[in-house]
Design an enzyme around this catalytic site. Structure first.
Site: not given
Ligand code: Q9C
Ligand code: ZN
Length: 347
Positions: A159, A195, A197, A285
C-alpha cells in the site's frame, strides 16, 4: 527454497487499531511473521537467512528522499510533541485542500499517510527498514541465479507509494525488490499481487513505466479498502500504457467462483508481456477465515495458487504482504510455496 527473515520485524508492534468504529488490538502484529517462520521451517524450507544490509539509495529508487527522511524521524518528532504513544494522523488533504507540505509533525503525518490504521511506533523505522533488506536479500539471490526465494517481510509494503504510507505499510518492499532486479540485469520485471487488497502503492510507483508490469487480483474497490484505486480500467499511462492489469473481484469470491480465472488471466498477461522475473506480493488475506476480508479461498487453494505461479516458468521472488488469521497463516503460506515448488520446472 531460501527464506529470508529477521526477528527485527517485531519492533513494529502497534497498540491498537480503529476497526469498524472500535479500538481493537491490531491485526497486523508480530505473531504473524513468527508463525509463518515456524511453519516454513517445520515444512523443511530453508535455510533461514538473515538479511544483508543494503544502502538507502535502493529505497530512494522508489520512494522520495523527503518521504524517507520523514519516516525515519517521525517517531522522535511525535514523542517530542505528544509523548511515547502510537503516532497517528487525524485528517487528510482531500478535495478542496492544498497539497502543501506542513511543518508540524501532525501535519506531516497527515500529508504522508493514506489512513489512520498504520501506527508509527518506537521501532517502526527499524522494522520497516529491515523488511526492505529482507526483500532485497531475496532479490539478490534471484539476481545471482536462484530460481526462487521467499522474503518473509514484515511490516508489509504494497500500500506504500513513492511518498505515502498506510494500510499497515511504510516502505514498499516488493516494489524496491522489483526495482533492484531492474537495476541489476533484468530488463522486464513483473509484480503479481495476490493480496486481498489492491496494491495501490506498487501500481502507483510503476504506473507510467514500460519496464515493470503490475498485475493485481483483489477485492473490488467499490466494496473494499483501499477503495480509491484498483479498478479494471486502470491500464497504465504514457509509456506504461498496457503495463497494468487489475482484477477486482466481488466479496464472496472463491477459487472456483472467479479467483482461479482471474489469476490465470493475470499470469497469461505477465507471460505474454515477456517478463524475465516475477515478484509475487504474497498476501494470504484471501483466506475464508481472514478476520478483515471477504474472499473464500481455502487452505488447499493456496497449493493451486502456487502451482499456477510456477507455470509462469520465471525466476520468482515471493514477498510477504498481508494475511491475518494467525491460526492458518503458516499452512496457507507453506501450501503456496509447496505448490509452487512441486509444479516448478526447476525445483
Ligand atoms: N476493516 C494489507 O493487507 N484497514 N493491508 C482495514 C479493517 C486496512 C491491509 C480495516 C487494511 C490494510 C497489507
Ligand atoms: Zn491485504
Amino acid at each position: 527454497m531460501d527464506v529470508v527473515y529477521s526477528e527485527l520485524h517485531a519492533l513494529q508492534n502497534g497498540a491498537y487499531e480503529l476497526i469498524g468504529g472500535q479500538l481493537q488490538p491490531p491485526v497486523e502484529k508480530p505473531e504473524r511473521a513468527e508463525t509463518i517462520r515456524a511453519a516454513v521451517e517445520a515444512a523443511g524450507f530453508g535455510p533461514l537467512l538473515s538479511p544483508e544490509s543494503f544502502p538507502d539509495d535502493t529505497i530512494t529508487r522508489v520512494h522520495t528522499p523527503e518521504f524517507v527522511a520523514f519516516l525515519s524521524t517521525a517517531w522522535d518528532r511525535w514523542v517530542e510533541a505528544h509523548g511515547p504513544y502510537d503516532a497517528l494522523p487525524l485528517n487528510w488533504p482531500v478535495r478542496t485542500f492544498r497539497q502543501k507540505i506542513p511543518e508540524a509533525i501532525d501535519g506531516l503525518l497527515s500529508y504522508y499517510s493514506l489512513d489512520a490504521g498504520t501506527p508509527i511506533t518506537a521501532g517502526t523505522w527499524k522494522a520497516a527498514r529491515t523488511a526492505v533488506d529482507v526483500a532485497l536479500t531475496g532479490a539478490r539471490l534471484i539476481q545471482g541465479g536462484k530460481r526462487h526465494a521467499f522474503a518473509l517481510c514484515r511490516p508489509p509494503g504494497h500500500h506504500a507509494a513513492a511518498d505515502l504510507y498506510g494500510g499497515y505499510c511504510f516502505l514498499n518492499n516488493a516494489a524496491i525488490a522489483a526495482q533492484y532486479l531492474r537495476d541489476n540485469g533484468a530488463a522486464k520485471v513483473a509484480v503479481l499481487d495476490v493480496d486481498y487488497h489492491h496494491g495501490n502503492g506498487t501500481q502507483a510507483i510503476f504506473y507510467d513505466r514500460a519496464d515493470v508490469f503490475f498485475a493485481s487480483v483483489h477485492a473490488d474497490p467499490l466494496q473494499e479498502y483501499p477503495f480509491f484505486l484498483g479498478y479494471a480500467d486502470e491500464t497504465g499511462t504514457g509509456a506504461g500504457e498496457g503495463c497494468n492489469a487489475n482484477y477486482p473481484l466481488r466479496w464472496g469470491t472463491g477459487w472456483e467462483t472467479g479467483y482461479a480465472d482471474a489469476l490465470d488471466d493475470a499470469c497469461r498477461r505477465i507471460h505474454g508481456w515477456g517478463a524475465e522475473a516475477v515478484v509475487v506480493s504474497l498476501g494470504v488475506d484471501t483466506f475464508e477465515q481472514d478476520p478483515i476480508s471477504q474472499f473464500k479461498l481455502t487452505t488447499p487453494d493456496y497449493t493451486r495458487m502456487g502451482e499456477r505461479i510456477a507455470r509462469l516458468g520465471l525466476p520468482t521472488l515471493f514477498v510477504m504482504e498481508g494475511g491475518y488469521d494467525v491460526a492458518a497463516l503458516g499452512d496457507n503460506v507453506v501450501n503456496t510455496l509447496t505448490g509452487y515448488l512441486n509444479a516448478s520446472v526447476v525445483a
